[in-house]
Design an enzyme around this catalytic site. Structure first.
Site, mmCIF file in Angstrom:
data_model
loop_
_atom_site.group_PDB
_atom_site.id
_atom_site.type_symbol
_atom_site.label_atom_id
_atom_site.label_comp_id
_atom_site.label_asym_id
_atom_site.label_seq_id
_atom_site.Cartn_x
_atom_site.Cartn_y
_atom_site.Cartn_z
ATOM 1 N N GLU A 1 97.816 66.977 45.320
ATOM 2 C CA GLU A 1 98.407 65.644 45.148
ATOM 3 C C GLU A 1 98.152 64.750 46.356
ATOM 4 O OE1 GLU A 1 102.534 66.649 44.162
ATOM 5 O OE2 GLU A 1 101.991 66.386 42.062
ATOM 6 N N LYS B 1 108.724 63.255 33.200
ATOM 7 C CA LYS B 1 107.273 63.445 33.098
ATOM 8 C C LYS B 1 106.891 63.356 31.625
ATOM 9 C CE LYS B 1 106.530 66.618 37.015
ATOM 10 N NZ LYS B 1 106.550 68.057 37.398
HETATM 11 P P1 PGA Z 1 103.034 69.869 38.769
HETATM 12 O O1 PGA Z 1 103.946 69.555 40.032
HETATM 13 O O2 PGA Z 1 102.501 68.606 38.247
HETATM 14 O O3 PGA Z 1 101.986 70.801 39.311
HETATM 15 O O4 PGA Z 1 103.918 70.572 37.781
HETATM 16 C C1 PGA Z 1 104.647 68.374 40.195
HETATM 17 C C2 PGA Z 1 106.093 68.645 40.476
HETATM 18 O O5 PGA Z 1 106.538 69.808 40.494
HETATM 19 O O6 PGA Z 1 106.872 67.710 40.638
HETATM 20 ZN ZN ZN Z 2 108.712 69.347 40.798
#
Ligand code: PGA
Ligand code: ZN
Length: 422
Positions: free
Chosen positions: A208, A340
């Site tokens: 990220e 998400k």
């Molecule tokens: P991930 O991590 O997109 O790899 O699930 C992001 C998070 O845990 O916030």
């Molecule tokens: Zn997370």
């Protein structure tokens, strides 16, 4: 306007892995495309992302991760149900639920449904001559979210340089979005320099965009970021606070929290104490997934003793699911939810989860995934939905800056307000 064509195809995400894109063509010949992200620390209760592993469609050079099955579902099953219909997000989402009534979208694949759902939202915005953000906030100032930004990465995103997944910052003392972003860029740059001077940086940029600087202790990692904040003349806890993503499901093994780098093992009750002392000792204002996704009792035990101002944030705990959020509200497990869209699978249902959270007095943080694309719809959704906070990783990588730059565009060209959630 009417839908003339729906078309799915495979593209690549920021990790070089296949992901799904969908385009909707309207009867004015305009084309509206969306690409979906993908996680690495994926919660067990997320909507199902279809990968081709073990199917006849598997493309050998992508190690089972190709998405041709999901793409075929768009072209063979979803497209015929939508062509000729008036473009409207609600109707498109409903049509996909009729084809696949499973709650976790395992029939069509959440990567297929979300791509089409997002394309439909963009198409509807176009048909109303609006931006995607304005589809949800047609009038008045747009609310720019407070950025929660990754400085140090560990866990599944950076080869476990840290036991936890992220040390992030929340620049809640900033007066504007652009000021907030400028502080964050400075903190990240200084952390890179100071890390290098200490000979610490071994895995420079994580999935990220955060710095993969190894630390055995979580406290040391926090203190390092705090020292960078102070060196810049910013005040910890006043201008900038820390936010941690513990992502503890990743190291919850046989009923124990196993901190590999720290060489320590905790029972759930001991880990509640460990988290409580971490929060006491460091200027942390938000903590995400301090306990594992199904360790509900540790969540409510800690929530009962946590400082009132602390944001206790559920990601893997809630997986943007209405039923899991409802349980968390009833059991007082947390006071905030990570939103998400690809954990849920549909734009309209994701919005419903966010609205229920707001109604229950929860804070919301709209979030990207570790595998992203250059698409910037997330910034429109966070803004249009008045989410107040956004998390898209670090300030490095075009898949990350696409989101920041979209927010900067709003700030420069629209009437906006900057959210003050803390
Ligand atoms: P991930 O991590 O997109 O790899 O699930 C992001 C998070 O845990 O916030
Ligand atoms: Zn997370």
């Amino acid at each position: 306007m009417k839908i003339e064509k729906v078309f799915g195809y495979q593209v690549l995400d920021s990790r070089g892995r296949p992901t799904v894109a969908a385009s909707i063509t309207l009867d004015d010949s305009s084309v509206h495309t969306a690409r979906v992200p993908s996680g690495a620390s994926t919660g067990a209760h997320e909507a199902v992302e279809l990968r081709d592993s073990g199917t006849p469609r598997e493309e050998k050079f992508y190690g089972g991760k190709s998405v041709f099955t999901a793409v075929a579902h768009i072209n063979i099953k979803i497209a015929p149900a939508l062509v000729g219909k008036v473009t409207a997000l609600q109707e498109v989402d409903l049509a996909m639920k009729e084809i696949d009534p499973s709650l976790n979208h395992s029939g069509l694949g959440a990567n297929a449904t979300l791509a089409v759902s997002l394309a439909a939202a963009k198409a509807e915005a176009h048909s109303k001559n609006q931006s995607l953000a304005r589809l949800f906030t047609p009038q008045g100032p747009l609310l720019l979210p407070m950025p929660m930004v990754n400085i140090l990465s560990g866990g599944a995103h950076a080869n476990r340089t840290l036991d936890i997944q992220d040390v992030l910052v929340l620049p809640h003392g900033a007066k504007s979005f652009s000021e907030a972003l400028s502080w964050i860029v400075a903190i990240r740059e200084l952390a890179a320099v100071r890390g290098r001077e200490k000979g610490l940086v071994t895995h420079l940029v994580a999935d990220e965009g955060g710095l993969g600087i190894p630390f055995d202790s979580i406290e040391d990692a926090c203190s390092f970021v705090v020292s960078c904040i102070e060196e810049l003349g910013l005040k910890p806890a006043v201008d900038v606070s820390l936010a941690l993503d513990i992502a503890s499901t990743q190291f919850f093994i046989d009923g124990k929290y196993e901190l590999h780098n720290a060489k320590k093992s905790y029972t759930p009750a001991q880990f509640v104490d460990f988290i409580a002392s971490l929060i006491k000792n460091q200027p942390i204002i938000s903590i995400e997934d301090p306990f594992a996704e199904d360790d509900w009792s540790s969540w409510s035990n800690y929530a009962a003793i946590a400082p009132q101002q602390l944001q206790l944030l559920g990601d893997d705990l809630f997986t943007t699911s209405p039923t899991r959020l409802q349980r968390g509200i009833t059991e007082k497990s947390a006071n905030a939810i990570l939103i998400k869209p690809n954990q849920n699978g549909l734009v309209s249902d994701t919005l419903r989860v966010l609205e229920s959270a707001h109604e229950a007095g929860f804070k919301t943080v709209v979030s990207a995934r570790s595998g992203e694309t250059e698409d910037s719809w997330l910034s429109d959704l966070a803004t249009g939905w008045k989410a107040q906070q956004i998390k898209v990783g670090s300030t490095h990588g075009s898949e990350r800056t696409a989101k920041w730059n979209r927010l900067l565009e709003f700030e420069a060209t629209e009437e906006t307000k900057f959210a003050q959630p803390f």
